[in-house]
Design a protein around this motif. Structure first.
Motif, PDB file in Angstrom:
ATOM      1  N   VAL A 180       0.836  -1.205   0.000  1.00  0.00           N
ATOM      2  CA  VAL A 180       0.000   0.000   0.000  1.00  0.00           C
ATOM      3  C   VAL A 180       0.868   1.251   0.000  1.00  0.00           C
ATOM      4  CG1 VAL A 180      -0.357   0.461   2.478  1.00  0.00           C
ATOM      5  CG2 VAL A 180      -2.197   0.887   0.845  1.00  0.00           C
ATOM      6  N   GLU A 181       2.028   1.194   0.628  1.00  0.00           N
ATOM      7  CA  GLU A 181       2.922   2.343   0.591  1.00  0.00           C
ATOM      8  C   GLU A 181       3.421   2.593  -0.834  1.00  0.00           C
ATOM      9  OE1 GLU A 181       5.916   1.611   3.517  1.00  0.00           O
ATOM     10  OE2 GLU A 181       4.602   2.168   5.179  1.00  0.00           O
ATOM     11  N   LYS A 182       3.612   1.529  -1.596  1.00  0.00           N
ATOM     12  CA  LYS A 182       3.990   1.693  -3.004  1.00  0.00           C
ATOM     13  C   LYS A 182       2.846   2.297  -3.801  1.00  0.00           C
ATOM     14  CE  LYS A 182       7.220  -2.212  -2.845  1.00  0.00           C
ATOM     15  NZ  LYS A 182       7.448  -3.626  -3.252  1.00  0.00           N
ATOM     16  N   VAL A 183       1.613   1.915  -3.472  1.00  0.00           N
ATOM     17  CA  VAL A 183       0.455   2.524  -4.121  1.00  0.00           C
ATOM     18  C   VAL A 183       0.422   4.028  -3.844  1.00  0.00           C
ATOM     19  CG1 VAL A 183      -2.076   2.627  -4.130  1.00  0.00           C
ATOM     20  CG2 VAL A 183      -0.919   0.409  -4.124  1.00  0.00           C
ATOM     21  N   PHE A 184       0.604   4.399  -2.580  1.00  0.00           N
ATOM     22  CA  PHE A 184       0.581   5.815  -2.209  1.00  0.00           C
ATOM     23  C   PHE A 184       1.666   6.593  -2.951  1.00  0.00           C
ATOM     24  CE2 PHE A 184      -0.983   4.503   2.297  1.00  0.00           C
ATOM     25  CZ  PHE A 184      -2.251   4.301   1.808  1.00  0.00           C
ATOM     26  N   ASP A 185       2.901   6.109  -2.852  1.00  0.00           N
ATOM     27  CA  ASP A 185       4.033   6.843  -3.415  1.00  0.00           C
ATOM     28  C   ASP A 185       3.980   6.902  -4.939  1.00  0.00           C
ATOM     29  OD1 ASP A 185       4.972   7.168  -0.834  1.00  0.00           O
ATOM     30  OD2 ASP A 185       6.464   5.567  -0.969  1.00  0.00           O
ATOM     31  N   SER A 186       3.644   5.784  -5.558  1.00  0.00           N
ATOM     32  CA  SER A 186       3.683   5.734  -7.021  1.00  0.00           C
ATOM     33  C   SER A 186       2.618   6.621  -7.648  1.00  0.00           C
ATOM     34  CB  SER A 186       3.528   4.289  -7.504  1.00  0.00           C
ATOM     35  OG  SER A 186       2.262   3.756  -7.159  1.00  0.00           O
ATOM     36  N   THR A 187       1.401   6.569  -7.126  1.00  0.00           N
ATOM     37  CA  THR A 187       0.341   7.368  -7.755  1.00  0.00           C
ATOM     38  C   THR A 187       0.604   8.863  -7.596  1.00  0.00           C
ATOM     39  OG1 THR A 187      -1.024   7.083  -5.751  1.00  0.00           O
ATOM     40  CG2 THR A 187      -1.444   5.605  -7.599  1.00  0.00           C
ATOM     41  N   TYR A 188       1.178   9.247  -6.481  1.00  0.00           N
ATOM     42  CA  TYR A 188       1.524  10.661  -6.258  1.00  0.00           C
ATOM     43  C   TYR A 188       2.605  11.111  -7.236  1.00  0.00           C
ATOM     44  CZ  TYR A 188       2.040  14.783  -3.148  1.00  0.00           C
ATOM     45  OH  TYR A 188       2.049  16.037  -2.596  1.00  0.00           O
ATOM     46  N   ASP A 189       3.694  10.339  -7.307  1.00  0.00           N
ATOM     47  CA  ASP A 189       4.787  10.685  -8.219  1.00  0.00           C
ATOM     48  C   ASP A 189       4.326  10.687  -9.669  1.00  0.00           C
ATOM     49  OD1 ASP A 189       6.534  10.861  -6.075  1.00  0.00           O
ATOM     50  OD2 ASP A 189       7.416   8.882  -6.376  1.00  0.00           O
ATOM     51  N   LEU A 190       3.588   9.669 -10.063  1.00  0.00           N
ATOM     52  CA  LEU A 190       3.176   9.531 -11.462  1.00  0.00           C
ATOM     53  C   LEU A 190       2.191  10.619 -11.876  1.00  0.00           C
ATOM     54  CD1 LEU A 190       2.791   5.657 -11.460  1.00  0.00           C
ATOM     55  CD2 LEU A 190       4.360   6.923 -12.949  1.00  0.00           C
ATOM     56  N   SER A 191       1.241  10.930 -11.013  1.00  0.00           N
ATOM     57  CA  SER A 191       0.258  11.957 -11.381  1.00  0.00           C
ATOM     58  C   SER A 191       0.919  13.322 -11.507  1.00  0.00           C
ATOM     59  CB  SER A 191      -0.888  11.995 -10.363  1.00  0.00           C
ATOM     60  OG  SER A 191      -0.426  12.383  -9.084  1.00  0.00           O
ATOM     61  N   LEU A 192       1.820  13.642 -10.586  1.00  0.00           N
ATOM     62  CA  LEU A 192       2.532  14.911 -10.669  1.00  0.00           C
ATOM     63  C   LEU A 192       3.422  14.959 -11.917  1.00  0.00           C
ATOM     64  CD1 LEU A 192       3.450  15.402  -6.921  1.00  0.00           C
ATOM     65  CD2 LEU A 192       2.146  17.035  -8.297  1.00  0.00           C
ATOM     66  N   ALA A 193       4.102  13.848 -12.190  1.00  0.00           N
ATOM     67  CA  ALA A 193       4.963  13.807 -13.372  1.00  0.00           C
ATOM     68  C   ALA A 193       4.143  13.999 -14.646  1.00  0.00           C
ATOM     69  CB  ALA A 193       5.733  12.499 -13.417  1.00  0.00           C
ATOM     70  N   PHE A 212      -2.921   4.577   6.824  1.00  0.00           N
ATOM     71  CA  PHE A 212      -3.473   5.374   5.733  1.00  0.00           C
ATOM     72  C   PHE A 212      -3.367   6.872   5.999  1.00  0.00           C
ATOM     73  CE2 PHE A 212      -4.682   1.776   3.513  1.00  0.00           C
ATOM     74  CZ  PHE A 212      -5.458   2.064   2.399  1.00  0.00           C
ATOM     75  N   SER A 213      -3.599   7.289   7.242  1.00  0.00           N
ATOM     76  CA  SER A 213      -3.670   8.724   7.495  1.00  0.00           C
ATOM     77  C   SER A 213      -2.353   9.424   7.211  1.00  0.00           C
ATOM     78  CB  SER A 213      -4.126   9.002   8.933  1.00  0.00           C
ATOM     79  OG  SER A 213      -3.236   8.467   9.878  1.00  0.00           O
ATOM     80  N   GLN A 214      -1.239   8.720   7.314  1.00  0.00           N
ATOM     81  CA  GLN A 214       0.034   9.394   7.082  1.00  0.00           C
ATOM     82  C   GLN A 214       0.296   9.670   5.609  1.00  0.00           C
ATOM     83  OE1 GLN A 214       3.598   7.120   8.049  1.00  0.00           O
ATOM     84  NE2 GLN A 214       2.469   5.205   7.816  1.00  0.00           N
ATOM     85  N   SER A 215      -0.405   8.995   4.677  1.00  0.00           N
ATOM     86  CA  SER A 215      -0.079   9.169   3.260  1.00  0.00           C
ATOM     87  C   SER A 215      -1.274   9.227   2.326  1.00  0.00           C
ATOM     88  CB  SER A 215       0.842   8.028   2.790  1.00  0.00           C
ATOM     89  OG  SER A 215       2.079   8.031   3.460  1.00  0.00           O
ATOM     90  N   TYR A 216      -2.464   8.830   2.762  1.00  0.00           N
ATOM     91  CA  TYR A 216      -3.571   8.730   1.804  1.00  0.00           C
ATOM     92  C   TYR A 216      -3.993  10.079   1.244  1.00  0.00           C
ATOM     93  CZ  TYR A 216      -7.773   7.159  -0.533  1.00  0.00           C
ATOM     94  OH  TYR A 216      -8.708   6.897  -1.496  1.00  0.00           O
ATOM     95  N   THR A 217      -3.699  11.167   1.946  1.00  0.00           N
ATOM     96  CA  THR A 217      -4.027  12.473   1.384  1.00  0.00           C
ATOM     97  C   THR A 217      -3.264  12.717   0.078  1.00  0.00           C
ATOM     98  OG1 THR A 217      -2.377  13.464   2.862  1.00  0.00           O
ATOM     99  CG2 THR A 217      -4.683  13.555   3.550  1.00  0.00           C
ATOM    100  N   SER A 218      -2.088  12.108  -0.077  1.00  0.00           N
ATOM    101  CA  SER A 218      -1.361  12.222  -1.347  1.00  0.00           C
ATOM    102  C   SER A 218      -2.119  11.525  -2.468  1.00  0.00           C
ATOM    103  CB  SER A 218       0.038  11.618  -1.206  1.00  0.00           C
ATOM    104  OG  SER A 218       0.826  12.348  -0.294  1.00  0.00           O
ATOM    105  N   VAL A 219      -2.788  10.424  -2.145  1.00  0.00           N
ATOM    106  CA  VAL A 219      -3.587   9.721  -3.143  1.00  0.00           C
ATOM    107  C   VAL A 219      -4.801  10.562  -3.529  1.00  0.00           C
ATOM    108  CG1 VAL A 219      -4.856   7.596  -3.654  1.00  0.00           C
ATOM    109  CG2 VAL A 219      -2.774   7.509  -2.270  1.00  0.00           C
ATOM    110  N   LEU A 220      -5.407  11.225  -2.556  1.00  0.00           N
ATOM    111  CA  LEU A 220      -6.519  12.121  -2.875  1.00  0.00           C
ATOM    112  C   LEU A 220      -6.073  13.224  -3.833  1.00  0.00           C
ATOM    113  CD1 LEU A 220      -8.149  12.542   0.654  1.00  0.00           C
ATOM    114  CD2 LEU A 220      -9.039  11.198  -1.261  1.00  0.00           C
ATOM    115  N   ASP A 221      -4.897  13.780  -3.590  1.00  0.00           N
ATOM    116  CA  ASP A 221      -4.395  14.812  -4.484  1.00  0.00           C
ATOM    117  C   ASP A 221      -4.039  14.243  -5.852  1.00  0.00           C
ATOM    118  OD1 ASP A 221      -4.806  16.803  -2.682  1.00  0.00           O
ATOM    119  OD2 ASP A 221      -2.703  17.209  -2.264  1.00  0.00           O
ATOM    120  N   ALA A 222      -3.508  13.023  -5.882  1.00  0.00           N
ATOM    121  CA  ALA A 222      -3.225  12.376  -7.169  1.00  0.00           C
ATOM    122  C   ALA A 222      -4.511  12.218  -7.974  1.00  0.00           C
ATOM    123  CB  ALA A 222      -2.564  11.021  -6.938  1.00  0.00           C
ATOM    124  N   GLN A 223      -5.587  11.804  -7.315  1.00  0.00           N
ATOM    125  CA  GLN A 223      -6.874  11.656  -8.004  1.00  0.00           C
ATOM    126  C   GLN A 223      -7.348  12.997  -8.557  1.00  0.00           C
ATOM    127  OE1 GLN A 223      -9.577   9.821  -5.184  1.00  0.00           O
ATOM    128  NE2 GLN A 223      -7.967   8.432  -4.524  1.00  0.00           N
TER     129      GLN A 223
END
Length: 418
Positions: free
Chosen positions: A135-148, A200-211
């Motif tokens: 799940v940490e890979k899900v959080f990090d990857s979607t954030y990096d990829l969406s921004l990129a 989730f609370s430490q990183s899921y907000t990054s996924v919300l921003d990726a979305q």
């Protein structure tokens, strides 16, 4: 009607028609409706990217990170070796990181129970057999990829981010249930714990921003995907507000409570409940800052840990991101002063001597990394803290580069899960 009258009518129609069409054709695309990141700032950064050397350097670091994700994943909760207690493979499962077995595992005692706590010492077995690492890979990857994708327009980044999100959250065969009933379980002791909400609370907000970034028109992220993800987020918000674990985590008086508030406010904002988002940020003034930050800016609950530097910066990641959410709902959390002068500025300033190398960190810390404070110092500097602004040039660059110019929202840069 005379020829002159008809001509006048036609000319007027052309003028009106043109007045309707021309502005819409020339209007800039809407900025992302991000919960933590400032969408308008992202849009402005993208517009001047070619003329800003600092942002161009950061873009090189960001795309290097995004490139590493292109041939990884997608990940799913159904892949773990054994399901969570109860047997549902769609339930998220993680193990308490600081709990260790006391005996050698046997056939009759396969876990080596009972388990005992060693604060700050991570048990390596928690990184296999559960969903935490994936799940940490899900959080990090979607954030990096969406921004990129947002900054480069490269289709592959957006399509990969969409694939990862659909696999983890949406596809019926592989999706995660929107709850954390089995997070940070302790073998032979608890099937799940409220404290596990922080997974989730430490990183899921990054996924919300990726979305939100992908929703600006990313290829491979459809209206159907956006709608389904919105339902998942609404269901998760309902669980967070109303479950016993969610309520217990919200009552925590340390970083767990701060991160809970941040996640609650971000989910509320992302799902359209701006009233709840605003109320959560407002309440954090007397519910979090006043009791959790001392008059000198220290955070007593975090200083009591064996990883006091890590947890002091960690808690401020939550605070500065919560303050960023406040910006969207008309609350300036940075301006709050508690009855003894407590404030977010003071809390960041307390870290500056150690962050800049001017002095040592005078509290217990098993593994000190000055760069852990880099993002929160950036956040305070942007919010108007003169001391933080002066310290920025002296900060240690985090591994992988300083990405603040492109994603101005704090991350825990020396993250240890738990």
């Amino acid at each position: 009607m005379s020829g002159r009258s008809r001509a006048a009518v036609l000319l007027a129609a052309v003028v009106v028609f043109g007045a309707v069409l021309v502005p819409s054709a020339q209007a800039a695309p809407r900025p992302p409706r991000t919960a933590v990141l400032d969408g308008a700032r992202l849009q402005q950064t993208r517009a001047r990217l070619d003329h800003d050397p600092r942002s161009r350097r950061a873009l090189g670091d960001l795309t290097a990170r995004a490139d590493t994700w292109l041939d990884q994943g997608p990940w799913t909760v159904v892949d773990k070796p054994r399901p969570a207690p109860g047997g549902d493979v769609h339930e998220y499962l993680s193990q308490a990181p600081y709990w260790w077995p006391t005996t050698t595992p046997t056939a009759g005692n396969p876990w080596g129970c009972p388990y005992v706590q060693r604060d700050g010492q991570r048990n390596p077995e928690v990184d296999s057999g559960t969903d935490r690492q994936d799940v940490e890979k899900v959080f990090d990857s979607t954030y990096d990829l969406s921004l990129a994708w947002y900054y480069t327009g490269r289709r592959a980044y957006a399509e990969k981010a969409g694939q990862i999100l659909r696999t983890w959250f949406l596809d019926p065969a592989t999706r995660m249930n929107p709850d954390l009933n089995h997070a940070q379980f302790i073998p032979c002791k608890y099937d799940g714990r409220a404290i596990g909400v922080i997974d989730f609370s430490q990183s899921y907000t990054s996924v919300l921003d990726a979305q939100a970034i992908l929703a600006t028109g990313a290829p491979g992220w459809s209206a159907r995907d956006r709608s389904a993800m919105g339902r998942w987020n609404a269901d998760f918000l309902d669980w967070l507000k109303n479950s016993d674990f969610g309520k217990e985590e919200g009552a925590a008086a340390n970083n767990h409570g701060t991160f809970y508030d941040m996640q609650l406010a971000a989910l509320a904002y992302a799902t359209g409940d701006t009233a709840l988002a605003r109320r959560t940020v407002l309440d954090a003034r007397t519910k979090r800052i006043a009791p959790q930050i001392a008059a000198d800016g220290s955070q007593p609950q975090e200083l009591a840990r064996t990883r006091s530097w890590h947890y002091s910066t960690f808690d401020l990641v939550a605070y500065t991101r919560l303050a960023a959410i406040g910006r969207h709902v008309g609350v300036n959390l940075w301006s709050y002063r508690g009855p003894d002068g407590q404030s977010l500025f003071k809390a960041v300033d307390y870290l500056l001597p150690a962050a800049t190398g001017a002095a040592g960190w005078p509290h217990p810390e098993l593994e000190f990394h000055p760069y852990a404070a880099t993002d929160v110092v950036h956040a305070a500097a942007d919010a108007g803290d003169a001391a933080a602004r002066a310290a920025v040039a002296k900060l240690q660059t985090p591994p992988g580069g300083d990405l603040w110019a492109l994603r101005p929202a704090a991350e825990q840069l020396d993250s240890i899960a738990g």
